[in-house]
Scaffold this active site. Structure first.
Site, PDB file in Angstrom:
ATOM      1  N   GLU A 101       0.540  -6.703  -4.465  1.00 22.65           N
ATOM      2  CA  GLU A 101       0.071  -5.693  -5.660  1.00 22.65           C
ATOM      3  C   GLU A 101       1.107  -5.218  -6.731  1.00 22.65           C
ATOM      4  OE1 GLU A 101      -3.474  -3.653  -4.751  1.00 22.65           O
ATOM      5  OE2 GLU A 101      -4.519  -4.856  -4.747  1.00 22.65           O
ATOM      6  N   ASP A 138       1.039  -1.130   0.152  1.00 17.78           N
ATOM      7  CA  ASP A 138      -0.324  -0.250  -0.418  1.00 17.78           C
ATOM      8  C   ASP A 138       1.029   1.362  -0.461  1.00 17.78           C
ATOM      9  OD1 ASP A 138       1.306  -0.237   2.701  1.00 17.78           O
ATOM     10  OD2 ASP A 138      -1.479  -0.801   3.275  1.00 17.78           O
TER      11      ASP A 138
END
Length: 365
Positions: free
Chosen positions: A270, A21
């Protein structure tokens, strides 16, 4: 240089996984600032920026990093000019005082930057409004902004000069500068993972291979997982055809360079998945596991999008713990490489996330 048309962007990030993140939010903030936008990055734990982006301490990159938990910083922001754009990364719920200040200003756009997925719902939900009915943001409208892999989504983070830098990259020079003992003819494999049950199987396969392989293991959980398999081995470790080098924590540019250097990249989460796609080398993705096995569907949707050949799909399933099948032989050429290059070509034909995000904000202004 900031233009008279630049906007004030406030990006909010609650750190759950330091590498993921925060990595996404820092790349987003830096790219916006490089395009002349004014950016404040609100973080509840900026510790990982110390190794991920040491330049964040200087502010010379145009990004102001603010401790979300610091009361004085919060009061100063509330007393100062309201931001034009509020980006709420991954549904992190900014402080009510900051939402109230945003509501008092131009309020051009309130963006809920969502998680990355290749599932079909992303195209349906991307850009949809979400009216706010209570608390300080009452009367405002959030908009969902979904990163993704198709033209009907928000795209992926990609700096304008990324491919030029990729083309000019000198692998041998970078490896020598990092003091990685690579030999000509030795395959290079990077490992950035959680603790996959199939890790022992991977090490055995690489060690028994007929071709020398050097495994470049990233710091943190990947290194801990490999050392748990290897015992208290010295660094680097040699085991048959497999040599292992343990790396220090890498800055974001050097993580890219690691991926560009390798013949096969194991990535997780991610941010590193996206960077591995831009690298254009074969890759294996370890998706973040969920208790209800929702990650199975998410992984299969991505494998469908990438057009994974059967061997690559089987490898992903085994690496992510779907069933009990052993790992197939990893491939570093042939269909796996062609799949990676074709996927990158499709993505390069689409607008990147920051380009789309700025256009979206302009349309909502």
């Amino acid at each position: 240089m900031q233009s008279s048309q630049s906007k004030q962007w406030d990006i909010f990030c609650k750190v759950i996984d330091n590498h993921g993140d925060l990595g996404v939010c820092w790349r987003l903030a830096r790219q916006l600032a490089a395009l002349g936008e004014r950016v404040r990055l609100w973080i509840d734990d900026a510790a990982a920026l110390g190794w991920m982006a040491p330049e964040a301490r200087t502010g010379r990159d145009g990004v102001e990093v603010i401790d979300w938990l610091d009361a004085a910083s919060l009061r100063a922001a509330v007393a100062g000019p309201a931001p034009d754009v509020l980006v709420e990364a991954f549904g992190c719920d900014p402080a009510p005082e900051l939402i109230a200040r945003f509501a008092e200003g131009p309020g051009l756009a309130w963006i809920n930057l969502e998680y990355l997925s290749a599932e079909p719902y992303v195209e349906r939900l991307h850009g949809l409004p979400s009216p706010v009915f209570k608390w300080p943001g009452s009367g405002l409208t959030k908009h969902f902004f979904y990163p993704g892999f198709t033209p009907a989504t928000g795209g992926l983070l990609r700096e304008p000069d990324l491919m030029e830098r990729r083309t000019a990259f000198d692998r041998a020079q970078w490896l020598a500068a990092r003091q990685i003992p690579w030999r000509e003819g030795e395959r290079l494999v990077s490992l950035f993972c959680y603790e996959p049950a199939a890790l022992a199987n991977l090490l055995e396969r690489l060690a028994a291979s007929g071709q020398p392989t050097r495994l470049l293991v990233t710091a943190g959980r990947a290194a801990q997982a490999v050392r748990a398999q290897q015992g208290s081995a010295p660094v680097p470790d040699d085991r048959g055809a497999l040599s292992i080098s343990y790396l220090p924590y890498l800055t974001q540019p050097d993580f890219d360079h690691l991926l560009w250097s390798c013949d096969l990249n194991f990535v997780r989460g991610e941010d590193s998945l996206v960077r591995a796609l831009w690298a254009g080398a074969p890759l294996v993705w370890q998706i973040y596991p969920q208790d209800d096995d929702a990650h199975h569907e998410k992984l299969n949707a991505w494998l469908d999008w990438i057009g994974a050949p059967p061997s690559l799909r089987l490898f992903h399933h085994a690496w992510n713990g779907f069933g009990n099948a052993p790992l197939p032989e990893p491939e570093m050429q042939g269909p796996w490489l062609q799949t990676a290059l074709q996927a990158r070509a499709r993505l390069l034909a689409q607008d990147d996330l920051v380009t789309q995000l700025r256009e979206f904000v302009t349309q909502k202004s």
